[in-house]
Motif scaffolding. Structure first.
Motif, PDB file in Angstrom:
ATOM      1  N   MET A 138       6.441  33.408 -43.214  1.00  0.00           N
ATOM      2  CA  MET A 138       6.345  32.149 -42.465  1.00  0.00           C
ATOM      3  C   MET A 138       7.631  31.895 -41.688  1.00  0.00           C
ATOM      4  O   MET A 138       7.601  31.565 -40.501  1.00  0.00           O
ATOM      5  CB  MET A 138       6.058  30.991 -43.428  1.00  0.00           C
ATOM      6  CG  MET A 138       5.976  29.625 -42.784  1.00  0.00           C
ATOM      7  SD  MET A 138       7.585  28.772 -42.656  1.00  0.00           S
ATOM      8  CE  MET A 138       7.984  28.552 -44.396  1.00  0.00           C
ATOM      9  N   GLU A 139       8.781  32.077 -42.347  1.00  0.00           N
ATOM     10  CA  GLU A 139      10.056  31.850 -41.656  1.00  0.00           C
ATOM     11  C   GLU A 139      10.270  32.862 -40.539  1.00  0.00           C
ATOM     12  O   GLU A 139      10.768  32.519 -39.461  1.00  0.00           O
ATOM     13  CB  GLU A 139      11.203  31.928 -42.664  1.00  0.00           C
ATOM     14  CG  GLU A 139      11.354  30.675 -43.499  1.00  0.00           C
ATOM     15  CD  GLU A 139      12.782  30.184 -43.497  1.00  0.00           C
ATOM     16  OE1 GLU A 139      13.364  30.024 -42.407  1.00  0.00           O
ATOM     17  OE2 GLU A 139      13.314  29.978 -44.587  1.00  0.00           O
ATOM     18  N   ALA A 142       8.105  31.823 -37.657  1.00  0.00           N
ATOM     19  CA  ALA A 142       8.541  30.580 -37.024  1.00  0.00           C
ATOM     20  C   ALA A 142       9.813  30.787 -36.201  1.00  0.00           C
ATOM     21  O   ALA A 142       9.905  30.326 -35.051  1.00  0.00           O
ATOM     22  CB  ALA A 142       8.768  29.510 -38.091  1.00  0.00           C
ATOM     23  N   VAL A 164       0.744  31.929 -42.879  1.00  0.00           N
ATOM     24  CA  VAL A 164       1.475  30.735 -42.445  1.00  0.00           C
ATOM     25  C   VAL A 164       0.622  29.491 -42.670  1.00  0.00           C
ATOM     26  O   VAL A 164       1.102  28.465 -43.170  1.00  0.00           O
ATOM     27  CB  VAL A 164       1.874  30.861 -40.967  1.00  0.00           C
ATOM     28  CG1 VAL A 164       2.641  29.626 -40.508  1.00  0.00           C
ATOM     29  CG2 VAL A 164       2.705  32.123 -40.733  1.00  0.00           C
ATOM     30  N   THR A 223       4.955  24.473 -38.912  1.00  0.00           N
ATOM     31  CA  THR A 223       6.312  25.008 -38.823  1.00  0.00           C
ATOM     32  C   THR A 223       7.175  24.193 -37.867  1.00  0.00           C
ATOM     33  O   THR A 223       8.334  24.515 -37.635  1.00  0.00           O
ATOM     34  CB  THR A 223       6.310  26.479 -38.363  1.00  0.00           C
ATOM     35  OG1 THR A 223       5.657  26.578 -37.098  1.00  0.00           O
ATOM     36  CG2 THR A 223       5.608  27.364 -39.381  1.00  0.00           C
ATOM     37  N   GLN A 248       4.956  19.969 -42.944  1.00  0.00           N
ATOM     38  CA  GLN A 248       5.972  21.005 -42.825  1.00  0.00           C
ATOM     39  C   GLN A 248       5.701  22.078 -43.864  1.00  0.00           C
ATOM     40  O   GLN A 248       5.391  21.779 -45.018  1.00  0.00           O
ATOM     41  CB  GLN A 248       7.385  20.449 -42.983  1.00  0.00           C
ATOM     42  CG  GLN A 248       7.754  19.922 -44.355  1.00  0.00           C
ATOM     43  CD  GLN A 248       9.192  19.438 -44.400  1.00  0.00           C
ATOM     44  OE1 GLN A 248       9.535  18.407 -43.819  1.00  0.00           O
ATOM     45  NE2 GLN A 248      10.043  20.177 -45.097  1.00  0.00           N
ATOM     46  N   PHE A 250       7.980  24.458 -44.567  1.00  0.00           N
ATOM     47  CA  PHE A 250       9.261  24.985 -45.018  1.00  0.00           C
ATOM     48  C   PHE A 250       9.905  24.051 -46.039  1.00  0.00           C
ATOM     49  O   PHE A 250       9.661  22.840 -46.046  1.00  0.00           O
ATOM     50  CB  PHE A 250      10.201  25.174 -43.822  1.00  0.00           C
ATOM     51  CG  PHE A 250      10.308  23.962 -42.935  1.00  0.00           C
ATOM     52  CD1 PHE A 250      11.231  22.958 -43.188  1.00  0.00           C
ATOM     53  CD2 PHE A 250       9.461  23.811 -41.846  1.00  0.00           C
ATOM     54  CE1 PHE A 250      11.315  21.836 -42.381  1.00  0.00           C
ATOM     55  CE2 PHE A 250       9.540  22.697 -41.025  1.00  0.00           C
ATOM     56  CZ  PHE A 250      10.470  21.701 -41.298  1.00  0.00           C
TER      57      PHE A 250
END
Length: 270
Positions: A138-139, A142, A164, A223, A248, A250
């Motif tokens: 995911m990071e 993003a 994600v 994200t 969110q 994260f």
């Protein structure tokens, strides 16, 4: 193939795709701004490198990782920026790229070799190997979007976006908690349309609160890579509508998100 191995494979593919986007950039392009305030392309790669290294530390030396959590608690609003700044200051682009490659390769091996049932400590609750790989994917996606936006590149959505979206849905209650808001008790129904027309669904079919829209748009929303007003994600129900305004995927404090495109254009922002 286990679920963990499948996600780790996808994480490797996502990282390789981003690597291909940055490896031929010249030095001025590495110093170019991205949509994240104060962050250059180099900062984006530095952050991914740092986070991979911290994840590796959490998986192999949990006691030392505890020291990193203490640092984060002491400066929750700045520790991520400080880490990125330090790596950018210490490394030329080619060295930074090499460090990211080495770190992600080491993390890949550790995650693949982890025994079944392994739980890895993190800044929130401990995570399974599959969940850690999902969070890293995911990071990577993003921050890769930040870089793509900075370079004016349109990326083709892939099936990896399912990961994600899944973490975005699972993080629903976290988005409320980090803002000091009590999360709704009832589950939501989330239906997302892939580019080829398939529907990916989460939550009970008969739920009163519903979210629908394109898979890509939902991923951009959770994200915080695009403003909700610029996306075709819709809510049916007051609670679902509130969630889309705070979602969110994260960990950490609520992010500032992105301005609507119209405001970006008016201010001359990227």
């Amino acid at each position: 193939m286990s679920a963990a191995v499948a996600v780790i494979d996808d994480l490797r593919e996502e990282s390789d795709e981003l690597d291909a986007l940055v490896r031929e950039l010249d030095a001025p392009s590495w110093r170019g701004p991205t949509p994240a305030e104060r962050w250059t392309v180099a900062h984006q790669v530095a952050h991914l490198s740092w986070t991979d290294e911290v994840a590796l530390l959490a998986a192999t030396e949990p006691d030392r990782f505890g020291d990193e959590v203490t640092k984060a608690l002491a400066a929750p609003e700045s520790f991520v920026d400080e880490a990125a700044d330090a790596l950018v200051a210490a490394h030329a682009p080619d060295a930074l790229l090499a460090r990211w490659r080495e770190g992600r390769q080491r993390l890949d091996k550790v995650l693949r070799d982890a025994p079944d049932g392994t739980r890895i400590p993190w800044y929130g609750p401990p995570m399974s190997v599959a969940s850690m790989a999902t969070a890293r994917l995911m990071e990577t996606w993003a921050h890769g979007q930040d870089i793509a936006d900075a370079l004016g590149v349109t990326r083709t959505p892939t099936a990896r976006l399912r990961h994600v979206a899944r973490i975005g849905v699972r993080a629903r209650n976290y988005a409320y908690a980090v803002r000091g808001i009590t999360a709704p008790e009832a589950e939501f129904r989330v239906e997302l349309r892939t580019p080829d027309g398939e529907i990916i669904a989460y939550g009970p079919e008969g739920a009163a609160q519903r979210v629908t829209g394109p898979l890509l748009d939902f991923c951009l929303l959770v994200t915080q890579r695009a403003h909700r007003s610029d996306l075709a994600v819709t809510a049916d129900g007051r609670d679902a509508d509130q969630w889309l305004s705070i979602a969110q995927a994260f960990a950490g404090p609520p992010g500032p998100g992105r301005l609507p495109r119209a405001e970006q254009a008016g201010r001359g922002d990227r």
